[in-house]
Scaffold this motif. Structure first.
Motif, mmCIF file in Angstrom:
data_model
loop_
_atom_site.group_PDB
_atom_site.id
_atom_site.type_symbol
_atom_site.label_atom_id
_atom_site.label_comp_id
_atom_site.label_asym_id
_atom_site.label_seq_id
_atom_site.Cartn_x
_atom_site.Cartn_y
_atom_site.Cartn_z
ATOM 1 N N PHE A 233 0.829 -1.246 0.023
ATOM 2 C CA PHE A 233 -0.162 -0.305 0.587
ATOM 3 C C PHE A 233 0.767 1.191 -0.213
ATOM 4 O O PHE A 233 0.548 2.462 -0.718
ATOM 5 N N LEU A 234 1.807 1.002 0.979
ATOM 6 C CA LEU A 234 2.503 2.132 1.193
ATOM 7 C C LEU A 234 3.519 3.131 -0.020
ATOM 8 O O LEU A 234 3.821 4.055 -1.077
ATOM 9 N N GLY A 235 3.913 1.503 -0.950
ATOM 10 C CA GLY A 235 4.349 1.412 -2.167
ATOM 11 C C GLY A 235 4.070 2.434 -3.082
ATOM 12 O O GLY A 235 4.156 2.963 -3.804
ATOM 13 N N ALA A 236 2.549 1.562 -3.325
ATOM 14 C CA ALA A 236 1.546 1.745 -4.107
ATOM 15 C C ALA A 236 0.904 3.403 -3.597
ATOM 16 O O ALA A 236 0.756 4.471 -4.958
ATOM 17 N N LEU A 237 0.857 3.671 -2.738
ATOM 18 C CA LEU A 237 0.422 5.158 -2.800
ATOM 19 C C LEU A 237 2.294 6.135 -2.362
ATOM 20 O O LEU A 237 1.315 7.336 -3.212
ATOM 21 N N THR A 238 2.651 6.367 -2.198
ATOM 22 C CA THR A 238 4.377 6.798 -3.088
ATOM 23 C C THR A 238 4.476 7.444 -4.722
ATOM 24 O O THR A 238 4.323 7.846 -5.079
ATOM 25 N N GLU A 239 3.473 5.352 -6.056
ATOM 26 C CA GLU A 239 4.007 5.073 -6.820
ATOM 27 C C GLU A 239 3.022 6.859 -7.291
ATOM 28 O O GLU A 239 3.150 8.039 -8.369
ATOM 29 N N LYS A 240 1.290 6.225 -6.835
ATOM 30 C CA LYS A 240 0.365 7.527 -7.590
ATOM 31 C C LYS A 240 0.603 8.700 -6.644
ATOM 32 O O LYS A 240 -0.144 10.083 -7.133
ATOM 33 N N LEU A 241 1.676 9.605 -5.657
ATOM 34 C CA LEU A 241 1.773 11.070 -5.625
ATOM 35 C C LEU A 241 2.869 10.992 -6.543
ATOM 36 O O LEU A 241 3.558 12.542 -6.105
ATOM 37 N N LYS A 242 3.716 10.326 -7.186
ATOM 38 C CA LYS A 242 3.609 11.025 -8.157
ATOM 39 C C LYS A 242 5.986 11.121 -7.235
ATOM 40 O O LYS A 242 6.482 11.832 -8.537
ATOM 41 N N ALA A 243 6.189 10.323 -6.606
ATOM 42 C CA ALA A 243 7.081 10.649 -6.002
ATOM 43 C C ALA A 243 8.900 9.536 -7.338
ATOM 44 O O ALA A 243 7.867 9.329 -7.679
ATOM 45 N N PRO A 244 9.513 10.130 -7.123
ATOM 46 C CA PRO A 244 10.531 9.813 -7.275
ATOM 47 C C PRO A 244 11.109 8.395 -7.699
ATOM 48 O O PRO A 244 10.466 7.822 -6.211
ATOM 49 N N MET A 245 11.289 7.203 -8.513
ATOM 50 C CA MET A 245 11.322 6.916 -7.780
ATOM 51 C C MET A 245 12.220 5.518 -6.888
ATOM 52 O O MET A 245 11.815 4.918 -6.594
ATOM 53 N N TRP A 246 13.835 6.352 -6.347
ATOM 54 C CA TRP A 246 14.549 6.175 -5.117
ATOM 55 C C TRP A 246 13.675 5.942 -3.529
ATOM 56 O O TRP A 246 13.406 5.390 -2.827
ATOM 57 N N MET A 247 12.111 6.909 -3.790
ATOM 58 C CA MET A 247 11.230 7.128 -2.479
ATOM 59 C C MET A 247 10.640 6.205 -2.730
ATOM 60 O O MET A 247 10.322 5.727 -2.003
ATOM 61 N N ILE A 248 9.932 5.820 -4.351
ATOM 62 C CA ILE A 248 8.838 5.075 -4.459
ATOM 63 C C ILE A 248 9.704 3.031 -3.938
ATOM 64 O O ILE A 248 9.102 2.661 -3.128
ATOM 65 N N ILE A 249 10.684 3.268 -4.362
ATOM 66 C CA ILE A 249 11.065 1.751 -3.232
ATOM 67 C C ILE A 249 11.571 2.171 -1.661
ATOM 68 O O ILE A 249 11.890 0.876 -1.287
ATOM 69 N N LEU A 250 12.885 3.391 -1.647
ATOM 70 C CA LEU A 250 12.610 3.481 0.085
ATOM 71 C C LEU A 250 11.617 3.180 0.613
ATOM 72 O O LEU A 250 11.962 2.871 2.582
ATOM 73 N N VAL A 251 10.127 4.324 0.701
ATOM 74 C CA VAL A 251 9.557 4.351 1.932
ATOM 75 C C VAL A 251 8.737 3.053 2.385
ATOM 76 O O VAL A 251 8.524 3.126 3.865
ATOM 77 N N PRO A 252 8.986 1.858 1.700
ATOM 78 C CA PRO A 252 8.224 0.900 2.413
ATOM 79 C C PRO A 252 8.941 0.112 3.130
ATOM 80 O O PRO A 252 8.572 -0.427 3.860
ATOM 81 N N PHE A 253 10.233 0.376 3.007
ATOM 82 C CA PHE A 253 11.100 -0.928 3.513
ATOM 83 C C PHE A 253 10.733 -0.104 4.926
ATOM 84 O O PHE A 253 11.208 -1.587 6.117
ATOM 85 N N PRO A 254 11.390 1.049 6.056
ATOM 86 C CA PRO A 254 10.980 1.379 7.156
ATOM 87 C C PRO A 254 9.526 0.483 7.724
ATOM 88 O O PRO A 254 9.826 0.339 9.407
ATOM 89 N N VAL A 255 8.956 1.039 7.095
ATOM 90 C CA VAL A 255 7.648 0.138 7.570
ATOM 91 C C VAL A 255 7.656 -1.274 7.773
ATOM 92 O O VAL A 255 7.445 -1.724 8.704
ATOM 93 N N GLY A 256 7.900 -1.907 6.906
ATOM 94 C CA GLY A 256 8.001 -3.569 7.308
ATOM 95 C C GLY A 256 8.843 -4.048 8.622
ATOM 96 O O GLY A 256 8.679 -4.572 8.373
ATOM 97 N N MET A 257 10.638 -3.189 8.247
ATOM 98 C CA MET A 257 10.961 -3.079 9.281
ATOM 99 C C MET A 257 10.543 -3.484 10.451
ATOM 100 O O MET A 257 10.629 -4.120 11.686
ATOM 101 N N SER A 258 9.751 -1.821 10.586
ATOM 102 C CA SER A 258 9.065 -1.625 12.022
ATOM 103 C C SER A 258 8.273 -2.740 12.025
ATOM 104 O O SER A 258 8.221 -3.084 13.554
ATOM 105 N N LEU A 259 7.063 -2.678 11.583
ATOM 106 C CA LEU A 259 6.529 -3.716 11.983
ATOM 107 C C LEU A 259 6.854 -5.314 12.180
ATOM 108 O O LEU A 259 5.935 -6.110 12.913
ATOM 109 N N LEU A 260 7.555 -5.773 11.618
ATOM 110 C CA LEU A 260 8.684 -7.008 11.492
ATOM 111 C C LEU A 260 9.061 -7.031 12.870
ATOM 112 O O LEU A 260 8.534 -8.037 14.324
#
Length: 115
Positions: A43-70
């Motif tokens: 969801f966060l990856g798709a939302l970041t992509e939908k907001l037209k963020a740069p590629m590096w941000m689309i890739i980077l944003v989901p990582f901390p969420v997955g790490m934290s939830l795990l």
């Protein structure tokens, strides 16, 4: 409608990697937690992509969420979390390569078109 189906598939595939990672390292069944993590990451990856963020941000944003939830769901030591997350990331990478190659499906951001 196709996007929503792809989103659900991507969510389940990502959830599967978190489930397998925790199962292999800790022999711990975190089924519903894996679903929460997987769908949150997608969801966060798709939302970041939908907001037209740069590629590096689309890739980077989901990582901390997955790490934290795990970390929250596992409630294990940092070393066990690190091994589990590393295993999960390895499984995800292999799964993503296979799914992308054989099915031309981007298993993290459903809206991305594979070339």
């Amino acid at each position: 409608m196709r996007y929503y189906v792809d989103f659900v598939i991507a969510g389940f595939l990502t959830s599967l990697t978190y489930f397998l990672g925790s199962l292999l390292i800790l022999n711990n069944y975190i089924i519903w937690q894996s679903l929460i993590i997987g769908f949150s990451v997608v969801f966060l990856g798709a939302l970041t992509e939908k907001l037209k963020a740069p590629m590096w941000m689309i890739i980077l944003v989901p990582f901390p969420v997955g790490m934290s939830l795990l970390a929250i769901f596992l409630q294990e030591s940092f070393i066990m979390w690190l091994f589990t997350y590393s295993t999960t990331l390895f499984i995800y990478t292999i799964l993503h390569i296979c799914i992308s190659f054989f099915f031309k499906f981007h298993s993290l951001i459903p809206a991305w078109k594979l070339s």
